[in-house]
Design a protein around this motif. Structure first.
Motif, PDB file in Angstrom:
ATOM      1  N   ALA A   1     -33.984  36.482 -23.424  1.00  0.00           N
ATOM      2  CA  ALA A   1     -33.910  35.020 -23.528  1.00  0.00           C
ATOM      3  C   ALA A   1     -33.764  34.383 -22.143  1.00  0.00           C
ATOM      4  CB  ALA A   1     -32.741  34.633 -24.423  1.00  0.00           C
ATOM      5  N   ARG A   2     -34.130  33.100 -22.075  1.00  0.00           N
ATOM      6  CA  ARG A   2     -34.092  32.393 -20.796  1.00  0.00           C
ATOM      7  C   ARG A   2     -33.083  31.242 -20.810  1.00  0.00           C
ATOM      8  NH1 ARG A   2     -38.641  33.970 -17.899  1.00  0.00           N
ATOM      9  NH2 ARG A   2     -38.223  32.323 -16.384  1.00  0.00           N
ATOM     10  N   HIS A   3     -32.180  31.212 -21.809  1.00  0.00           N
ATOM     11  CA  HIS A   3     -31.260  30.087 -21.935  1.00  0.00           C
ATOM     12  C   HIS A   3     -30.158  30.073 -20.878  1.00  0.00           C
ATOM     13  CE1 HIS A   3     -29.368  33.365 -24.103  1.00  0.00           C
ATOM     14  NE2 HIS A   3     -28.216  32.712 -24.098  1.00  0.00           N
ATOM     15  N   LEU A   4     -29.989  31.183 -20.167  1.00  0.00           N
ATOM     16  CA  LEU A   4     -29.002  31.271 -19.091  1.00  0.00           C
ATOM     17  C   LEU A   4     -29.651  31.935 -17.876  1.00  0.00           C
ATOM     18  CD1 LEU A   4     -25.870  32.551 -21.071  1.00  0.00           C
ATOM     19  CD2 LEU A   4     -26.136  30.294 -20.034  1.00  0.00           C
ATOM     20  N   PRO A   5     -29.144  31.657 -16.674  1.00  0.00           N
ATOM     21  CA  PRO A   5     -29.652  32.353 -15.489  1.00  0.00           C
ATOM     22  C   PRO A   5     -29.400  33.859 -15.614  1.00  0.00           C
ATOM     23  CG  PRO A   5     -28.258  30.487 -14.868  1.00  0.00           C
ATOM     24  CD  PRO A   5     -28.098  30.679 -16.346  1.00  0.00           C
ATOM     25  N   PRO A   6     -30.236  34.683 -14.985  1.00  0.00           N
ATOM     26  CA  PRO A   6     -30.086  36.138 -15.098  1.00  0.00           C
ATOM     27  C   PRO A   6     -28.692  36.660 -14.741  1.00  0.00           C
ATOM     28  CG  PRO A   6     -32.112  35.589 -13.938  1.00  0.00           C
ATOM     29  CD  PRO A   6     -31.378  34.304 -14.141  1.00  0.00           C
ATOM     30  N   ALA A   7     -28.095  36.115 -13.691  1.00  0.00           N
ATOM     31  CA  ALA A   7     -26.779  36.614 -13.263  1.00  0.00           C
ATOM     32  C   ALA A   7     -25.718  36.361 -14.328  1.00  0.00           C
ATOM     33  CB  ALA A   7     -26.374  35.961 -11.944  1.00  0.00           C
ATOM     34  N   VAL A   8     -25.785  35.198 -14.983  1.00  0.00           N
ATOM     35  CA  VAL A   8     -24.796  34.864 -16.009  1.00  0.00           C
ATOM     36  C   VAL A   8     -25.050  35.668 -17.276  1.00  0.00           C
ATOM     37  CG1 VAL A   8     -23.868  33.015 -17.452  1.00  0.00           C
ATOM     38  CG2 VAL A   8     -24.519  32.528 -15.078  1.00  0.00           C
ATOM     39  N   LEU A   9     -26.313  35.738 -17.696  1.00  0.00           N
ATOM     40  CA  LEU A   9     -26.657  36.457 -18.922  1.00  0.00           C
ATOM     41  C   LEU A   9     -26.324  37.948 -18.798  1.00  0.00           C
ATOM     42  CD1 LEU A   9     -27.795  36.167 -21.746  1.00  0.00           C
ATOM     43  CD2 LEU A   9     -30.100  36.448 -20.798  1.00  0.00           C
ATOM     44  N   SER A  10     -26.602  38.521 -17.649  1.00  0.00           N
ATOM     45  CA  SER A  10     -26.304  39.947 -17.457  1.00  0.00           C
ATOM     46  C   SER A  10     -24.801  40.197 -17.504  1.00  0.00           C
ATOM     47  CB  SER A  10     -26.891  40.463 -16.140  1.00  0.00           C
ATOM     48  OG  SER A  10     -26.302  39.809 -15.028  1.00  0.00           O
ATOM     49  N   GLN A  11     -24.008  39.273 -16.934  1.00  0.00           N
ATOM     50  CA  GLN A  11     -22.546  39.404 -16.971  1.00  0.00           C
ATOM     51  C   GLN A  11     -22.028  39.379 -18.402  1.00  0.00           C
ATOM     52  OE1 GLN A  11     -19.958  39.453 -14.414  1.00  0.00           O
ATOM     53  NE2 GLN A  11     -21.659  40.210 -13.213  1.00  0.00           N
ATOM     54  N   LEU A  12     -22.556  38.463 -19.199  1.00  0.00           N
ATOM     55  CA  LEU A  12     -22.121  38.364 -20.593  1.00  0.00           C
ATOM     56  C   LEU A  12     -22.475  39.627 -21.367  1.00  0.00           C
ATOM     57  CD1 LEU A  12     -23.094  34.669 -21.413  1.00  0.00           C
ATOM     58  CD2 LEU A  12     -20.787  35.613 -21.253  1.00  0.00           C
ATOM     59  N   ALA A  13     -23.700  40.098 -21.172  1.00  0.00           N
ATOM     60  CA  ALA A  13     -24.172  41.257 -21.941  1.00  0.00           C
ATOM     61  C   ALA A  13     -23.420  42.527 -21.568  1.00  0.00           C
ATOM     62  CB  ALA A  13     -25.676  41.437 -21.749  1.00  0.00           C
ATOM     63  N   TYR A  14     -23.228  42.766 -20.278  1.00  0.00           N
ATOM     64  CA  TYR A  14     -22.536  44.013 -19.952  1.00  0.00           C
ATOM     65  C   TYR A  14     -21.026  43.855 -20.071  1.00  0.00           C
ATOM     66  CZ  TYR A  14     -20.757  44.342 -15.009  1.00  0.00           C
ATOM     67  OH  TYR A  14     -20.041  44.263 -13.850  1.00  0.00           O
ATOM     68  N   GLY A  15     -20.545  42.610 -20.035  1.00  0.00           N
ATOM     69  CA  GLY A  15     -19.139  42.367 -20.347  1.00  0.00           C
ATOM     70  C   GLY A  15     -18.838  42.730 -21.795  1.00  0.00           C
ATOM     71  N   ALA A  16     -19.822  42.487 -22.676  1.00  0.00           N
ATOM     72  CA  ALA A  16     -19.657  42.843 -24.091  1.00  0.00           C
ATOM     73  C   ALA A  16     -19.536  44.355 -24.253  1.00  0.00           C
ATOM     74  CB  ALA A  16     -20.839  42.319 -24.904  1.00  0.00           C
ATOM     75  N   VAL A  17     -20.284  45.097 -23.457  1.00  0.00           N
ATOM     76  CA  VAL A  17     -20.223  46.564 -23.524  1.00  0.00           C
ATOM     77  C   VAL A  17     -18.811  47.033 -23.175  1.00  0.00           C
ATOM     78  CG1 VAL A  17     -21.075  48.720 -22.499  1.00  0.00           C
ATOM     79  CG2 VAL A  17     -22.682  46.857 -23.005  1.00  0.00           C
ATOM     80  N   PHE A  18     -18.234  46.470 -22.099  1.00  0.00           N
ATOM     81  CA  PHE A  18     -16.881  46.861 -21.705  1.00  0.00           C
ATOM     82  C   PHE A  18     -15.848  46.361 -22.710  1.00  0.00           C
ATOM     83  CE2 PHE A  18     -18.817  48.061 -17.793  1.00  0.00           C
ATOM     84  CZ  PHE A  18     -17.951  48.980 -17.224  1.00  0.00           C
ATOM     85  N   ALA A  19     -16.073  45.165 -23.256  1.00  0.00           N
ATOM     86  CA  ALA A  19     -15.137  44.641 -24.252  1.00  0.00           C
ATOM     87  C   ALA A  19     -15.115  45.535 -25.490  1.00  0.00           C
ATOM     88  CB  ALA A  19     -15.529  43.215 -24.632  1.00  0.00           C
ATOM     89  N   LEU A  20     -16.289  45.995 -25.919  1.00  0.00           N
ATOM     90  CA  LEU A  20     -16.346  46.898 -27.072  1.00  0.00           C
ATOM     91  C   LEU A  20     -15.740  48.262 -26.747  1.00  0.00           C
ATOM     92  CD1 LEU A  20     -19.828  45.940 -28.511  1.00  0.00           C
ATOM     93  CD2 LEU A  20     -17.633  45.684 -29.649  1.00  0.00           C
ATOM     94  N   ALA A  21     -15.871  48.688 -25.496  1.00  0.00           N
ATOM     95  CA  ALA A  21     -15.256  49.953 -25.083  1.00  0.00           C
ATOM     96  C   ALA A  21     -13.733  49.869 -25.150  1.00  0.00           C
ATOM     97  CB  ALA A  21     -15.701  50.321 -23.670  1.00  0.00           C
ATOM     98  N   ASP A  22     -13.211  48.645 -25.108  1.00  0.00           N
ATOM     99  CA  ASP A  22     -11.765  48.447 -25.139  1.00  0.00           C
ATOM    100  C   ASP A  22     -11.228  48.247 -26.554  1.00  0.00           C
ATOM    101  OD1 ASP A  22      -9.314  48.315 -23.838  1.00  0.00           O
ATOM    102  OD2 ASP A  22      -9.379  46.133 -23.694  1.00  0.00           O
TER     103      ASP A  22
END
Length: 199
Positions: A142-163
């Motif tokens: 998706a293009r609704h957010l800049p790449p840097a922000v979208l990537s942070q959210l997506a990989y932040g979710a991976v770490f959040a689920l790991a916790d």
């Protein structure tokens, strides 16, 4: 000379043991002090401080280790030249054990060491932003957010689920991968197919 070599080896083993134990202790209690880490590692506080003069030095070393592992994974995946969504699935599959192991760093990133940890994560953040930008350019993300922000959210979710209480094996990796793909704007059916083909 051999005695000096064995002493150096013993010091390295002690340092590595302290780091491994620190991850476990901090994973249970992110506010744990150096004394608690020393006790769990079976050494005196002075030994811990001999390797890591401050708690920040210990945290920074753990972060450097995590960044080195994640950067190696991303660099290897980037060399493959697959589609961005396929590369993301590969990234999460290979980084999931690292995410689970270093999940405490996400909590510490929000605390007093946030600035130092954020600075160390720079190379990982850049590589992930580049991957998301590539996916946006090719129409798979998706293009609704800049790449840097979208990537942070997506990989932040991976770490959040790991916790969470999810298992750190295939089921946990599957959940983290599908969730992060959905956050990147990949349709659910496509996300499930990608993950089932990889995991």
């Amino acid at each position: 000379m051999p005695a000096e070599s064995s002493r150096t080896r013993a010091m390295k083993e002690t340092r590595d043991r302290i780091l491994d134990v620190a991850l476990e202790v901090l994973g249970e209690s992110p506010d744990a002090g150096m004394g608690e880490i020393a006790a769990a590692a079976g050494v005196v506080r002075r030994t811990v401080y001999g390797h890591f003069p401050s708690r920040l030095d210990l945290i920074r070393t753990l972060m450097e280790r995590a960044v080195a592992e994640m950067t190696a994974v991303l660099t290897d995946i980037n060399a493959g030249g697959a589609a961005a969504d396929v590369m993301w699935v590969e990234f999460v599959a290979r980084v999931w054990p690292v995410a689970h192991r270093y999940r405490v760093l996400l909590a510490l990133r929000r605390g007093e060491y946030g600035e130092a940890i954020h600075g160390l994560l720079g190379p990982v953040d850049e590589l992930l932003a580049d991957l998301v930008a590539r996916g946006q350019d090719s129409g798979v993300f998706a293009r609704h957010l800049p790449p840097a922000v979208l990537s942070q959210l997506a990989y932040g979710a991976v770490f959040a689920l790991a916790d969470t209480d999810l298992p750190d094996g295939a089921r946990g990796a599957r959940a983290a991968t599908i969730t992060s793909l959905l956050m990147l704007g990949v349709p659910e059916a496509r996300a499930i197919t990608l993950v089932d083909n990889r995991l």
